[in-house]
Scaffold this motif. Structure first.
Motif: not given
Length: 132
Positions: A1-9, A26-32
């Motif tokens: 769903m979020f390919p730019d976020i590392p799986v471990d994170n 958290k991903i949508l609000e902060r971007g990371f």
């Protein structure tokens, strides 16, 4: 769903929050997402690209082996005897509206028979088509 976020994170954040919704927000609000600490990797070693590739290859090989064992619908639905008899299916017998049976076993048998009739009818139709 979020390919730019590392799986471990993502995995680390899910372990911390226990909620997919909180992690997604958290991903949508902060971007990371914050990177996991070094101790995380002692419990959950990183997946290497080679390891993932070998797993994917093994899965593909297993699927190909499964397909080879069930090569045809005739063998999958055990219709060899009916094909050998050259049983003909009339058009009015194909499909049709099924009667709702009293119990699950009768419904399953009815569905299995309708599938068999459709397979045999399709085989019958194809066998009449001339090949050039």
């Amino acid at each position: 769903m979020f390919p730019d976020i590392p799986v471990d994170n993502v995995r680390y954040d899910l372990l911390r929050t226990g909620s997919v919704e909180l992690t997604s927000n958290k991903i949508l609000e902060r971007g990371f997402l914050d990177a996991p600490p070094p101790a995380y990797y002692t419990l959950f070693p990183r997946d290497t690209v080679a390891n993932r590739a070998s797993t994917a290859t093994a899965t593909t090989t297993a699927r190909a082996a499964d397909k080879k064992t069930n090569e045809t619908l005739i063998s999958r639905y055990n219709l060899q005897e009916r094909v050998a008899k050259e049983e003909t299916i009339q058009e009015d017998q194909i499909g049709g509206k099924a009667v709702w049976e009293d119990n699950a076993e009768k419904r399953e048998a009815s569905l299995k028979e309708r599938k068999a009739q459709m397979i045999l009818a399709a085989r019958q139709c194809v066998s009449h088509i001339p090949f050039f």
